[in-house]
Motif scaffolding. Structure first.
Motif, PDB file in Angstrom:
ATOM      1  N   VAL A 220      -6.813   9.212 -10.011  1.00 25.14           N
ATOM      2  CA  VAL A 220      -5.363   9.086 -10.169  1.00 25.14           C
ATOM      3  C   VAL A 220      -4.748   7.986  -9.317  1.00 25.14           C
ATOM      4  O   VAL A 220      -3.578   7.650  -9.498  1.00 25.14           O
ATOM      5  N   CYS A 221      -5.514   7.391  -8.421  1.00 25.23           N
ATOM      6  CA  CYS A 221      -4.970   6.327  -7.566  1.00 25.23           C
ATOM      7  C   CYS A 221      -4.588   5.121  -8.430  1.00 25.23           C
ATOM      8  O   CYS A 221      -5.452   4.528  -9.085  1.00 25.23           O
ATOM      9  N   PRO A 222      -3.307   4.738  -8.423  1.00 23.85           N
ATOM     10  CA  PRO A 222      -2.873   3.640  -9.293  1.00 23.85           C
ATOM     11  C   PRO A 222      -3.382   2.267  -8.868  1.00 23.85           C
ATOM     12  O   PRO A 222      -3.335   1.324  -9.654  1.00 23.85           O
TER      13      PRO A 222
ATOM     14  N   TYR B 243       1.144   5.644  -2.200  1.00 24.12           N
ATOM     15  CA  TYR B 243       1.837   6.411  -3.229  1.00 24.12           C
ATOM     16  C   TYR B 243       1.703   7.914  -2.990  1.00 24.12           C
ATOM     17  O   TYR B 243       2.607   8.674  -3.283  1.00 24.12           O
ATOM     18  N   GLY B 244       0.544   8.365  -2.502  1.00 24.65           N
ATOM     19  CA  GLY B 244       0.345   9.774  -2.179  1.00 24.65           C
ATOM     20  C   GLY B 244      -0.085  10.647  -3.332  1.00 24.65           C
ATOM     21  O   GLY B 244      -0.220  11.864  -3.173  1.00 24.65           O
ATOM     22  N   ILE B 245      -0.315  10.068  -4.488  1.00 27.87           N
ATOM     23  CA  ILE B 245      -0.749  10.862  -5.637  1.00 27.87           C
ATOM     24  C   ILE B 245      -2.103  11.502  -5.350  1.00 27.87           C
ATOM     25  O   ILE B 245      -2.349  12.655  -5.702  1.00 27.87           O
TER      26      ILE B 245
ATOM     27  N   GLN C  75      -6.571  19.289   0.351  1.00 23.36           N
ATOM     28  CA  GLN C  75      -7.550  19.803   1.303  1.00 23.36           C
ATOM     29  C   GLN C  75      -8.462  18.688   1.822  1.00 23.36           C
ATOM     30  O   GLN C  75      -9.196  18.889   2.790  1.00 23.36           O
ATOM     31  N   LEU C  76      -8.385  17.501   1.209  1.00 28.60           N
ATOM     32  CA  LEU C  76      -9.246  16.389   1.604  1.00 28.60           C
ATOM     33  C   LEU C  76      -8.510  15.250   2.294  1.00 28.60           C
ATOM     34  O   LEU C  76      -9.109  14.481   3.040  1.00 28.60           O
ATOM     35  N   MET C  77      -7.197  15.119   2.036  1.00 30.01           N
ATOM     36  CA  MET C  77      -6.447  13.974   2.561  1.00 30.01           C
ATOM     37  C   MET C  77      -4.960  14.272   2.607  1.00 30.01           C
ATOM     38  O   MET C  77      -4.487  15.205   1.959  1.00 30.01           O
ATOM     39  N   HIS C  78      -4.245  13.467   3.395  1.00 30.08           N
ATOM     40  CA  HIS C  78      -2.791  13.583   3.468  1.00 30.08           C
ATOM     41  C   HIS C  78      -2.204  12.247   3.898  1.00 30.08           C
ATOM     42  O   HIS C  78      -2.929  11.364   4.369  1.00 30.08           O
TER      43      HIS C  78
ATOM     44  N   GLY D 278       3.266   7.042   6.253  1.00 29.38           N
ATOM     45  CA  GLY D 278       2.879   6.852   4.867  1.00 29.38           C
ATOM     46  C   GLY D 278       1.478   6.310   4.681  1.00 29.38           C
ATOM     47  O   GLY D 278       1.120   5.877   3.598  1.00 29.38           O
ATOM     48  N   GLU D 279       0.670   6.353   5.737  1.00 29.79           N
ATOM     49  CA  GLU D 279      -0.719   5.910   5.663  1.00 29.79           C
ATOM     50  C   GLU D 279      -1.610   7.085   5.238  1.00 29.79           C
ATOM     51  O   GLU D 279      -1.433   8.209   5.713  1.00 29.79           O
TER      52      GLU D 279
END
Length: 65
Positions: A53-55, A13-15, A22-25, A30-31
Motif C-alpha cells: 500500500v505504500c504509494p 503518508y502513514g498508510i 503492530q510492525l511500525m508507526h 512524521g518519520e
C-alpha cells in the motif's frame, strides 16, 4: 525475513503504519519507525500488505533464509 524502509523515498503518508500498526508507526515528526525489523512468519502477511500500500514503494521485504 526482514523489512526495511528507504528513508529517501518515504514521505510519511502513514498508510503502511495504519495497515500494520503492530510492525511500525509514525513518530511525532512524521518519520516511519519500524518496531519490528526481523519478521516472524505470522508478521509476513501484514508486512507484505504494508509494503504493497505504500504509494512511493519505500518499504521492502527480503527473505534472508
Amino acid at each position: 525475513m526482514k523489512i526495511s524502509v528507504d528513508r529517501r523515498r518515504c514521505e510519511g503518508y502513514g498508510i503502511c503504519a495504519e495497515t500494520a500498526p503492530q510492525l511500525m508507526h509514525l513518530d511525532d515528526e512524521g518519520e516511519l519507525v519500524l518496531d519490528v525489523e526481523e519478521l516472524r512468519p505470522e508478521h509476513a502477511p501484514d508486512a507484505s500488505s504494508a509494503a504493497r500500500v505504500c504509494p512511493v514503494a519505500a518499504l521492502s521485504i527480503r527473505d534472508d533464509s
